[in-house]
Design a protein around this motif. Structure first.
Motif, PDB file in Angstrom:
ATOM      1  N   UNK A  17      11.460  35.321   8.065  1.00 51.34           N
ATOM      2  CA  UNK A  17      11.739  34.591   9.294  1.00 51.34           C
ATOM      3  C   UNK A  17      12.510  33.314   9.087  1.00 51.34           C
ATOM      4  N   UNK A  18      12.771  32.953   7.838  1.00 53.31           N
ATOM      5  CA  UNK A  18      13.579  31.773   7.557  1.00 53.31           C
ATOM      6  C   UNK A  18      12.859  30.450   7.672  1.00 53.31           C
ATOM      7  N   UNK A  19      11.513  30.468   7.807  1.00 51.85           N
ATOM      8  CA  UNK A  19      10.791  29.204   7.887  1.00 51.85           C
ATOM      9  C   UNK A  19      10.825  28.478   6.550  1.00 51.85           C
ATOM     10  N   UNK A  79      10.463  31.718  -8.972  1.00 47.36           N
ATOM     11  CA  UNK A  79      10.446  30.426  -8.288  1.00 47.36           C
ATOM     12  C   UNK A  79      10.296  29.268  -9.247  1.00 47.36           C
ATOM     13  N   UNK A  80       9.433  29.423 -10.248  1.00 52.57           N
ATOM     14  CA  UNK A  80       9.255  28.373 -11.246  1.00 52.57           C
ATOM     15  C   UNK A  80      10.562  28.125 -11.991  1.00 52.57           C
ATOM     16  N   UNK A 112       6.386  40.174  -3.126  1.00 55.46           N
ATOM     17  CA  UNK A 112       6.728  39.339  -1.981  1.00 55.46           C
ATOM     18  C   UNK A 112       7.150  37.947  -2.432  1.00 55.46           C
ATOM     19  N   UNK A 113       6.411  37.378  -3.395  1.00 57.32           N
ATOM     20  CA  UNK A 113       6.756  36.045  -3.885  1.00 57.32           C
ATOM     21  C   UNK A 113       8.131  36.027  -4.546  1.00 57.32           C
ATOM     22  N   UNK A 122      13.814  34.387  -4.120  1.00 50.57           N
ATOM     23  CA  UNK A 122      15.237  34.702  -4.212  1.00 50.57           C
ATOM     24  C   UNK A 122      15.968  34.342  -2.929  1.00 50.57           C
ATOM     25  N   UNK A 123      15.397  34.766  -1.768  1.00 58.75           N
ATOM     26  CA  UNK A 123      16.114  34.574  -0.494  1.00 58.75           C
ATOM     27  C   UNK A 123      15.840  33.219   0.141  1.00 58.75           C
TER      28      UNK A 123
END
Length: 442
Positions: free
Chosen positions: A317-319, A331-332, A428-429, A434-435
């Motif tokens: 949703x882009x939040x 992410x790390x 999911x993480x 990535x996005x």
């Protein structure tokens, strides 16, 4: 290049943390005589391996964990000499797991199996990995706390705003005031940068955080401020302005409404800020500080299920991502790359401190996460061993025969469910990282 260097540093750090975690299992397992055929860092295809003694040591392609393979993890089925037909899927799963475990036992290994160990030995082996991560984190944070210090917002004022921009939900403007902007209460009271705030309403201050809490609680009410300026103690009165200010959680992150907007409340605003200062801590303060870090990490880990809702909204949703929310290895790595390449994070030494702190936090997260008492996590095996001890003790007190090792295979359906959930959450993480990755700077 700096971005890639930051990613590489974290990849090496994560790999080393995983390797040491597995050593934490390996050393006590060998100490207690369990045969360990494999020690592997990573999952999937093997990239490199070598055999030393009876153990194959290697590195696999997917750096998302590691394992040691111990023989005899599961005890034989009750009445092992009798072959009973399996009638249910879960029963078949348990039988297959038992058969696989027992098939690895070679002649001479009968007393070298995991399930025959005492309860303390099982607990020592399974807790060795998480405790190794805790030891790494303790070493990292002890160095940071004692050699570099922790940042404290002291009660010495670093700035006093000239006016208040009411249209910006209480955010003040020190230099660009308009006739429509009222004077900041701190400015109105005559406070100046460099003033040492001693107390507010008779409450002595240790940090500016203490002052902020008192100011927020006294919206529209006069407060008595005792300050020290140039060695002279003065007393002034100020009235914090009642404005809408963000509400923060226990980790300092602004809470948000369902629509993504920041939650606010009517609170007192003074228009002054304390001076950040790095204060070196004595060794005696380390246990308390480390305990606070563990408690904060545990709070994040325990709230992962509800935080995953926010991750899904951010991914699809882009939040905005929660800075204190969970992240994957991807992410790390991205955070490390951002820190290494962005001059806003300071010079080389400042960036190095951030990256070291990141690795310390990662090891704390590995410790807390792996201690969750659910299979296939280490905490699940520890819980099984403790239950075995309780059961054997109660049988002994009741004068009953020893019930033998606890049949951990009964928990395999739950273990498969937990493992499946972890795979989905990890996927999911990684997709979210990535996005729509976490960004330390907007």
């Amino acid at each position: 290049m700096l971005y890639l260097l930051g990613v590489l540093i974290v990849v090496i750090g994560v790999g080393a943390s995983i390797a040491l975690h597995e050593i934490g299992h390996l050393v006590p397992a060998k100490k207690f005589g369990v045969r360990v055929p494999q020690y592997m860092v990573g999952f999937g295809p093997t990239l490199w391996s070598t055999t030393r003694g009876e153990t194959e040591y290697g590195i696999k392609a997917i750096p998302l964990g590691g394992y040691i393979r111990m023989i005899g993890m599961f005890p034989p089925r009750p009445g092992a000499g009798l072959r009973v037909s399996s009638t249910g899927r879960f029963t078949q799963l348990r039988d297959e797991a038992r058969d696989q475990s027992l098939s690895e036992i070679q002649p001479g290994d009968e007393e070298r199996v995991f399930y025959k160990l005492s309860v303390p030995q099982k607990v020592a082996i399974m807790s060795g990995g998480p405790l190794m991560n805790l030891l790494i984190a303790a070493a990292v944070f002890t160095g940071l706390f004692t050699l570099h210090g922790i940042v404290v917002n002291t009660p010495t004022l670093s700035s006093v705003s000239a006016c208040v921009d009411l249209a910006a939900a209480g955010r003040s403007s020190a230099t660009e005031c308009t006739p429509a902007m009222p004077k900041a209460p701190a400015n109105e009271a005559g406070l100046l940068p460099g003033d040492d705030i001693v107390s507010i309403n008779g409450v002595a201050l240790d940090s500016w955080d203490d002052a902020r809490a008192l100011i927020r609680d006294n919206a529209g009410k006069p407060i008595t401020i005792v300050l020290r300026r140039g060695g002279v103690t003065e007393t002034v009165t100020a009235t914090p302005m009642a404005v809408q200010l963000p509400i923060y959680d226990e980790f300092g992150t602004p809470l948000k409404n369902d629509d993504g907007s920041v939650k606010t409340e009517l609170a007192g605003f003074l228009g002054a800020a304390g001076t950040p200062k790095s204060v070196k801590q004595p060794l005696t303060a380390v246990p308390g500080l480390l305990g606070s870090q563990i408690a904060q990490t545990a709070g994040v880990v325990l709230h992962i299920p509800q935080k995953m809702v926010g991750v899904a909204k951010a991914a699809f949703g882009g939040q905005e991502r929660d800075l204190n929310g969970p992240v994957s290895v991807v992410g790390v790595g991205r955070v490390a790359g951002e820190v290494a390449s962005d001059e806003a994070f300071g010079d080389t030494s400042d960036k190095a401190l951030i990256l070291v702190s990141l690795l310390g936090s990662l090891n704390l997260a590995l410790f807390v996460f792996n201690m969750i008492p659910l299979l296939p996590l280490d905490g699940g095996h520890i819980a099984g061993a403790l239950w075995e001890g309780i059961k054997r003790r109660s049988f002994k007190v009741a004068g009953k025969p020893d019930p033998g090792p606890v049949d951990v295979t009964k928990a395999l359906p739950l273990a498969y469910a937990v493992a499946s959930l972890l795979i989905v959450m990890s996927a999911l993480l990684m997709y979210a990282d990535i996005v729509n990755p976490i960004r330390l700077r907007g």
